[in-house]
Structure formats: C-alpha cells, structure tokens
Scaffold this motif. Structure first.
Motif, short mmCIF file in Angstrom:
data_model
loop_
_atom_site.label_atom_id
_atom_site.label_comp_id
_atom_site.label_asym_id
_atom_site.label_seq_id
_atom_site.Cartn_x
_atom_site.Cartn_y
_atom_site.Cartn_z
N ALA A 1 0.85 -1.19 0.00
CA ALA A 1 0.00 0.00 0.00
C ALA A 1 0.88 1.25 0.00
O ALA A 1 2.00 1.24 0.53
CB ALA A 1 -0.91 0.01 1.23
N TRP A 2 0.36 2.33 -0.60
CA TRP A 2 1.06 3.61 -0.67
C TRP A 2 0.56 4.53 0.44
O TRP A 2 -0.64 4.60 0.71
CB TRP A 2 0.81 4.26 -2.02
N SER A 3 1.48 5.27 1.06
CA SER A 3 1.11 6.24 2.08
C SER A 3 0.56 7.50 1.42
O SER A 3 0.81 7.75 0.24
CB SER A 3 2.33 6.60 2.93
N PRO A 4 -0.15 8.34 2.18
CA PRO A 4 -0.53 9.65 1.65
C PRO A 4 0.73 10.45 1.31
O PRO A 4 1.81 10.21 1.87
CB PRO A 4 -1.28 10.31 2.82
N TYR A 5 0.59 11.40 0.40
CA TYR A 5 1.73 12.21 -0.02
C TYR A 5 2.24 13.11 1.11
O TYR A 5 1.47 13.59 1.92
CB TYR A 5 1.35 13.11 -1.20
N THR A 6 3.56 13.32 1.09
CA THR A 6 4.19 14.30 1.94
C THR A 6 4.76 15.38 1.03
O THR A 6 5.59 15.09 0.17
CB THR A 6 5.33 13.69 2.78
N LEU A 7 4.29 16.61 1.21
CA LEU A 7 4.76 17.73 0.40
C LEU A 7 6.14 18.14 0.91
O LEU A 7 6.31 18.45 2.09
CB LEU A 7 3.80 18.90 0.49
N GLN A 8 7.14 18.15 0.00
CA GLN A 8 8.49 18.57 0.35
C GLN A 8 8.69 20.05 0.05
O GLN A 8 9.33 20.75 0.81
CB GLN A 8 9.53 17.72 -0.39
N THR A 9 8.16 20.51 -1.07
CA THR A 9 8.19 21.94 -1.42
C THR A 9 7.11 22.20 -2.47
O THR A 9 6.71 21.29 -3.19
CB THR A 9 9.57 22.37 -1.98
N ASN A 10 6.65 23.43 -2.53
CA ASN A 10 5.71 23.83 -3.59
C ASN A 10 6.34 24.92 -4.46
O ASN A 10 5.64 25.66 -5.12
CB ASN A 10 4.37 24.29 -3.01
N ASN A 11 7.68 24.98 -4.46
CA ASN A 11 8.38 26.01 -5.21
C ASN A 11 9.61 25.42 -5.89
O ASN A 11 10.70 25.95 -5.76
CB ASN A 11 8.78 27.15 -4.27
N SER A 12 9.45 24.32 -6.59
CA SER A 12 10.59 23.68 -7.22
C SER A 12 10.79 24.19 -8.65
O SER A 12 10.16 25.15 -9.07
CB SER A 12 10.40 22.16 -7.22
#
Length: 167
Positions: A118-129
């Motif tokens: 199973a896949w975990s929910p996403y973890t946002l690392q940055t929103n400015n790449s």
C-alpha cells in the motif's frame, strides 16, 4: 496520429521476454521527454512499476512472477490539470518497501512510501521547485542505515537551490 502516447512494460524471465503488458494511454503532444515512469524489484522478487498517464493521479502495478496485478492509483496530486514531470523510485535494500518522489507541473515535490502493498498519503516537500522539463528530483536509501533515506530537490525555479531532506 502522433498525439496518442502508450506505455507498456515487459520482463525478462531468464530465457525470453514476456508479452508486453499495456499500462497506460493518453493524448498529448507535449512533455514527451518527461521521466514519468520507473520501477524497482523488492526483496520478495516482485517488481513494482510506477507511472503517470498524463493525469494528476500516479498509478502502480506489481509483477509477481509472470502475473501483473491490478492498477492502483496513488491518489490525486493537486488540481486535475497538474501532471507528473519527473519521478524517482527506490526500493529499500533487503525489504518490500520503497519510496517515490514526484516533481509536478505546478512545481511541487511530493513523496509517498510503499509498504505492505500500500502507498502512504503524499508528503509535500516543497511547492516552489523547478519548472516543467526539469528532472531535478532524486531519492536514495542510506548504505549504512536502510531506515534512512534522502530526497534531493530544488527549492526555487533554478538548479542552484538544491535541498536535501533526510527521513
């Protein structure tokens, strides 16, 4: 007609190639050089393919022996007009776990962890790449401690702002 894109996967069984397995089809004539697919073998011998079909929902399928499992959506990343521009997948050594890092067209970098099928929910690392067409994301597990990994990405719209996060 030059606008339909197709994705297939096949595997070498030690003697010959298996019949190609259809994974996805979508209509697009842009962003065709994006790194929108990958896969890794796990410790149990299964292979997990992760890919994008041009939508904002990455997919995965598992090959066990000669049998492909059903397609599994990892969940939507952002709005419906968002899509994967690059990804990196790495299996944790000697385990059935893996990590995937996605760079999306809206400049986000997200990670998801795979364990127990199973896949975990996403973890946002940055929103400015970095922008579209960049492949500036990477992930790898530590050779010393396989419970640690590092994700690399840019934190601005250029390649001079590399960041690393340790898990």
């Amino acid at each position: 007609d030059g606008t339909k894109q197709y994705m297939y996967a096949t595997a070498w069984n030690g003697t010959s190639w298996q019949t190609p397995q259809f994974l996805a089809q979508w209509t697009s004539s842009s962003a065709l050089n994006s790194g929108n697919y990958g896969g890794e073998f796990l410790a149990d011998g299964s292979f997990v393919a992760v890919y994008s079909d041009g939508s904002n929902i990455p997919k995965s399928r598992t090959l066990s022996g000669t049998t492909w499992g059903p397609e599994v959506g990892l969940g939507a990343i952002g709005q419906s007009n968002n899509y994967i521009t690059a990804m990196m997948i790495r299996a944790r050594p000697n385990s059935n776990d893996m990590m995937v890092v996605f760079l999306t067209s809206n400049y986000q970098v997200n990670t998801s962890f795979y364990t127990n099928s199973a896949w975990s929910p996403y973890t946002l690392q940055t929103n400015n790449s970095s922008g579209n067409g960049s492949l500036l994301v990477d992930f790898d597990w530590s050779n010393v401690n396989s419970n640690q990994g590092v994700v690399l990405y840019t934190n601005s719209n250029n390649d001079r702002a590399l960041r690393a996060k340790t898990f």
